[in-house]
Design a protein around this motif. Structure first.
Motif, PDB file in Angstrom:
ATOM      1  N   ILE A 136       0.819  -1.214   0.000  1.00  0.00           N
ATOM      2  CA  ILE A 136       0.000   0.000   0.000  1.00  0.00           C
ATOM      3  C   ILE A 136       0.852   1.263   0.000  1.00  0.00           C
ATOM      4  O   ILE A 136       0.307   2.358   0.138  1.00  0.00           O
ATOM      5  N   LYS A 137       2.151   1.115  -0.168  1.00  0.00           N
ATOM      6  CA  LYS A 137       3.013   2.296  -0.108  1.00  0.00           C
ATOM      7  C   LYS A 137       2.633   3.315  -1.178  1.00  0.00           C
ATOM      8  O   LYS A 137       2.636   4.525  -0.930  1.00  0.00           O
ATOM      9  N   GLY A 138       2.298   2.846  -2.381  1.00  0.00           N
ATOM     10  CA  GLY A 138       1.920   3.769  -3.448  1.00  0.00           C
ATOM     11  C   GLY A 138       0.677   4.571  -3.100  1.00  0.00           C
ATOM     12  O   GLY A 138       0.615   5.774  -3.350  1.00  0.00           O
ATOM     13  N   TYR A 139      -0.320   3.913  -2.495  1.00  0.00           N
ATOM     14  CA  TYR A 139      -1.543   4.621  -2.114  1.00  0.00           C
ATOM     15  C   TYR A 139      -1.276   5.619  -0.985  1.00  0.00           C
ATOM     16  O   TYR A 139      -1.861   6.712  -0.962  1.00  0.00           O
ATOM     17  N   LEU A 140      -0.404   5.245  -0.048  1.00  0.00           N
ATOM     18  CA  LEU A 140      -0.062   6.173   1.029  1.00  0.00           C
ATOM     19  C   LEU A 140       0.685   7.389   0.492  1.00  0.00           C
ATOM     20  O   LEU A 140       0.481   8.510   0.959  1.00  0.00           O
ATOM     21  N   GLN A 141       1.554   7.171  -0.491  1.00  0.00           N
ATOM     22  CA  GLN A 141       2.244   8.305  -1.102  1.00  0.00           C
ATOM     23  C   GLN A 141       1.255   9.213  -1.825  1.00  0.00           C
ATOM     24  O   GLN A 141       1.413  10.443  -1.815  1.00  0.00           O
ATOM     25  N   LEU A 142       0.242   8.622  -2.434  1.00  0.00           N
ATOM     26  CA  LEU A 142      -0.785   9.432  -3.087  1.00  0.00           C
ATOM     27  C   LEU A 142      -1.548  10.260  -2.052  1.00  0.00           C
ATOM     28  O   LEU A 142      -1.852  11.443  -2.291  1.00  0.00           O
ATOM     29  N   LEU A 143      -1.850   9.671  -0.895  1.00  0.00           N
ATOM     30  CA  LEU A 143      -2.509  10.420   0.178  1.00  0.00           C
ATOM     31  C   LEU A 143      -1.629  11.561   0.673  1.00  0.00           C
ATOM     32  O   LEU A 143      -2.125  12.652   0.978  1.00  0.00           O
ATOM     33  N   LYS A 144      -0.317  11.307   0.752  1.00  0.00           N
ATOM     34  CA  LYS A 144       0.597  12.372   1.170  1.00  0.00           C
ATOM     35  C   LYS A 144       0.571  13.533   0.178  1.00  0.00           C
ATOM     36  O   LYS A 144       0.577  14.707   0.575  1.00  0.00           O
ATOM     37  N   THR A 185       2.413  11.202 -12.062  1.00  0.00           N
ATOM     38  CA  THR A 185       1.691  10.679 -10.899  1.00  0.00           C
ATOM     39  C   THR A 185       0.390  10.016 -11.310  1.00  0.00           C
ATOM     40  O   THR A 185       0.041   8.930 -10.822  1.00  0.00           O
ATOM     41  N   ILE A 186      -0.346  10.647 -12.235  1.00  0.00           N
ATOM     42  CA  ILE A 186      -1.621  10.080 -12.694  1.00  0.00           C
ATOM     43  C   ILE A 186      -1.394   8.734 -13.373  1.00  0.00           C
ATOM     44  O   ILE A 186      -2.086   7.750 -13.111  1.00  0.00           O
ATOM     45  N   LEU A 187      -0.381   8.677 -14.271  1.00  0.00           N
ATOM     46  CA  LEU A 187      -0.072   7.421 -14.950  1.00  0.00           C
ATOM     47  C   LEU A 187       0.376   6.354 -13.964  1.00  0.00           C
ATOM     48  O   LEU A 187       0.019   5.178 -14.098  1.00  0.00           O
ATOM     49  N   SER A 188       1.149   6.760 -12.958  1.00  0.00           N
ATOM     50  CA  SER A 188       1.626   5.804 -11.958  1.00  0.00           C
ATOM     51  C   SER A 188       0.482   5.267 -11.114  1.00  0.00           C
ATOM     52  O   SER A 188       0.459   4.083 -10.755  1.00  0.00           O
ATOM     53  N   VAL A 189      -0.478   6.146 -10.788  1.00  0.00           N
ATOM     54  CA  VAL A 189      -1.639   5.694 -10.000  1.00  0.00           C
ATOM     55  C   VAL A 189      -2.437   4.658 -10.785  1.00  0.00           C
ATOM     56  O   VAL A 189      -2.807   3.601 -10.268  1.00  0.00           O
ATOM     57  N   VAL A 190      -2.692   4.949 -12.064  1.00  0.00           N
ATOM     58  CA  VAL A 190      -3.447   3.999 -12.901  1.00  0.00           C
ATOM     59  C   VAL A 190      -2.685   2.685 -13.035  1.00  0.00           C
ATOM     60  O   VAL A 190      -3.265   1.595 -12.905  1.00  0.00           O
ATOM     61  N   ALA A 191      -1.371   2.776 -13.267  1.00  0.00           N
ATOM     62  CA  ALA A 191      -0.562   1.555 -13.396  1.00  0.00           C
ATOM     63  C   ALA A 191      -0.528   0.779 -12.085  1.00  0.00           C
ATOM     64  O   ALA A 191      -0.614  -0.453 -12.078  1.00  0.00           O
ATOM     65  N   GLY A 192      -0.415   1.503 -10.970  1.00  0.00           N
ATOM     66  CA  GLY A 192      -0.397   0.834  -9.668  1.00  0.00           C
ATOM     67  C   GLY A 192      -1.698   0.104  -9.376  1.00  0.00           C
ATOM     68  O   GLY A 192      -1.690  -1.009  -8.817  1.00  0.00           O
ATOM     69  N   VAL A 218      12.003  -8.098  -6.136  1.00  0.00           N
ATOM     70  CA  VAL A 218      11.331  -6.822  -5.897  1.00  0.00           C
ATOM     71  C   VAL A 218      11.409  -6.513  -4.400  1.00  0.00           C
ATOM     72  O   VAL A 218      11.002  -7.320  -3.563  1.00  0.00           O
ATOM     73  N   ILE A 219      11.959  -5.351  -4.062  1.00  0.00           N
ATOM     74  CA  ILE A 219      12.119  -4.989  -2.651  1.00  0.00           C
ATOM     75  C   ILE A 219      11.204  -3.834  -2.248  1.00  0.00           C
ATOM     76  O   ILE A 219      11.018  -3.581  -1.059  1.00  0.00           O
ATOM     77  N   GLU A 220      10.636  -3.137  -3.240  1.00  0.00           N
ATOM     78  CA  GLU A 220       9.753  -2.020  -2.897  1.00  0.00           C
ATOM     79  C   GLU A 220       8.834  -1.711  -4.069  1.00  0.00           C
ATOM     80  O   GLU A 220       9.265  -1.652  -5.219  1.00  0.00           O
ATOM     81  N   VAL A 221       7.540  -1.544  -3.754  1.00  0.00           N
ATOM     82  CA  VAL A 221       6.554  -1.111  -4.745  1.00  0.00           C
ATOM     83  C   VAL A 221       5.985   0.206  -4.243  1.00  0.00           C
ATOM     84  O   VAL A 221       5.199   0.231  -3.298  1.00  0.00           O
ATOM     85  N   ALA A 222       6.393   1.317  -4.866  1.00  0.00           N
ATOM     86  CA  ALA A 222       5.968   2.646  -4.437  1.00  0.00           C
ATOM     87  C   ALA A 222       5.008   3.235  -5.465  1.00  0.00           C
ATOM     88  O   ALA A 222       4.549   2.556  -6.386  1.00  0.00           O
ATOM     89  N   LEU A 223       4.707   4.517  -5.293  1.00  0.00           N
ATOM     90  CA  LEU A 223       3.746   5.168  -6.189  1.00  0.00           C
ATOM     91  C   LEU A 223       4.304   5.312  -7.598  1.00  0.00           C
ATOM     92  O   LEU A 223       3.623   4.995  -8.581  1.00  0.00           O
TER      93      LEU A 223
END
Length: 417
Positions: A136-144, A185-192, A218-223
């Protein structure tokens, strides 16, 4: 206290600015004192309280303390914001500026504290058994990003003393510019979302992506990015959208099934392939692995040749046992009795198209251990044995020779695929 202040004010009456400066200095001193009390007493007490709570690592306690420390900065800002009115002869515009700056600082502090709370959520979520499968790191980064965007709007609105809704209404006209700024960011959100919905990548997966020079875990999946630790211990950072637009290989299926494929060929010299005579067949019957094959083969050939004899065909038409066919049967039985081979998966020993490098005899099977070191050991042990036993069947490995410098140089006998 009031009499003392009146006396001080009367004494400094010729210098009105001095009294205002003293009151402002006292106010600043009170703000620092309140900050010190909050940090030294309240924060230390909360630190002791947190030390009694269960925490799985020191990082969690550090984040908790960071949240409290940031929120503690609100107290001196409130003192300055409401104490500015107590400064004598302060102009109203200056009082409004002080109050607005303190309010903006409070908004910034609260947004930083909320970001730390999201960090705490990430640490807590990371202890769940399914955390690697659903990061959920990508979603948390989006919230930030959302929190800091709102914070910037509120800070600007506070500093210019305007309603935030006015700024928000102006953002509509800037939609095209904002989409250009945040397009990654928009493209990354859709891809995530696609990666998470289709379960394409998890933390801990072994992926291979030659276009990005990535081959590892894979060690990290971010936004915006996915980090891969390659087998040479380097780190490759892949844009998330690349995992949607470009192809990559995920080895998770191999790890989940518990079998890792061996697909390698022995290249045999075609000139060493021949028929076996009766004496050689009797010698090969000493191999336990060939009992069933030779018994079945002798019966099959005897029936075939007897039928030819009844038809009056010449002996040249008879079928006979070959050393290559017997070796192929031996390899298959050897693999079916090998403790390191997965017997529930595909197991083949087949000839491929002969070529300039001889006859490829391919071994296609799966090991029952997917660990890299164990897999390589099993594969090497198998081909060590096959190379060593080839002369028993009077077969030779194909080798390209060179007379350079009067020496014979051989190429590798095994070619991995």
């Amino acid at each position: 206290m009031i009499e003392w202040l009146d006396t001080l004010q009367e004494a400094l009456k010729p210098y009105p600015w001095a009294y205002s400066a003293i009151v402002a200095g006292v106010l600043i001193l009170v703000a620092f004192l309140v900050n010190w009390i909050t940090k030294r007493i309240l924060l230390r007490g909360l630190q002791r309280l947190l030390s009694t709570l269960p925490a799985h690592d020191s990082a969690e306690n550090k984040v908790r303390l960071a949240i409290i420390s940031r929120l503690a900065n609100i107290v001196p800002a409130l003192v300055l914001a409401y104490g500015a009115a107590a400064i004598p002869d302060v102009h109203e515009p200056l009082e409004i500026v002080i109050r607005n700056v303190c309010s903006a600082f409070i908004v910034l502090t609260v947004s930083l504290a909320l970001a730390k709370i999201l960090d705490l959520v990430e640490i807590t979520y990371g202890r769940r058994p399914d955390a690697a499968a659903k990061p959920i790191k990508g979603y948390l980064q989006l919230l930030k990003i959302f929190i800091f965007t709102v914070a910037v709007i509120l800070i600007v609105a506070t500093l210019i003393n305007r309603n935030p809704l006015i700024l928000l209404s102006g953002l509509g006209a800037m939609a095209a510019v904002l989409m250009l700024i945040f397009q990654d960011t928009i493209l990354s959100v859709v891809a995530g979302v696609q990666l998470g919905t289709n379960d394409m990548v998890r933390i801990g997966d072994w992926i291979e992506m030659p276009s990005q020079n990535a081959d590892g875990d894979v060690i990290e999946v971010a936004l915006h990015t996915v980090k891969v630790r390659n087998w040479d211990k380097t780190i490759t950072t892949i844009p998330v959208r690349k995992l949607i637009t470009d192809s990559f290989k995920n080895w998770r299926g191999m790890q989940e099934t518990g079998g890792r494929r061996i697909k390698r060929a022995l290249y045999l010299d075609q000139r060493s392939v021949r028929f076996l005579d009766d004496a050689e067949i009797r010698r090969l019957e000493d191999f336990v692995l060939l009992d069933d094959y030779l018994e079945h083969k002798k019966k099959e050939l005897a029936d075939w040749n007897a039928e030819l004899a009844r038809r009056g065909a010449k002996p040249i038409n008879e079928r006979r046992v070959t050393n290559l066919g017997t070796f192929r049967a031996y390899v298959e039985q050897y693999l079916r009795n090998h403790p390191g081979i997965h017997q529930e998966m595909t197991l083949l020993v087949r000839q491929l198209q002969p070529g300039a490098t001889g006859i490829p005899l391919e071994v296609y099977c799966f090991t029952n251990d997917t660990r890299w070191a164990v897999y390589e050991k099993i594969q090497s042990d198998i081909f060590d044995h096959l190379l060593a036993i080839l002369p028993v069947f009077d077969l030779r490995v194909f080798q390209q020779c060179s007379d350079a410098s009067g020496m014979v140089v051989t190429s590798p006998a095994l070619i991995s695929k």
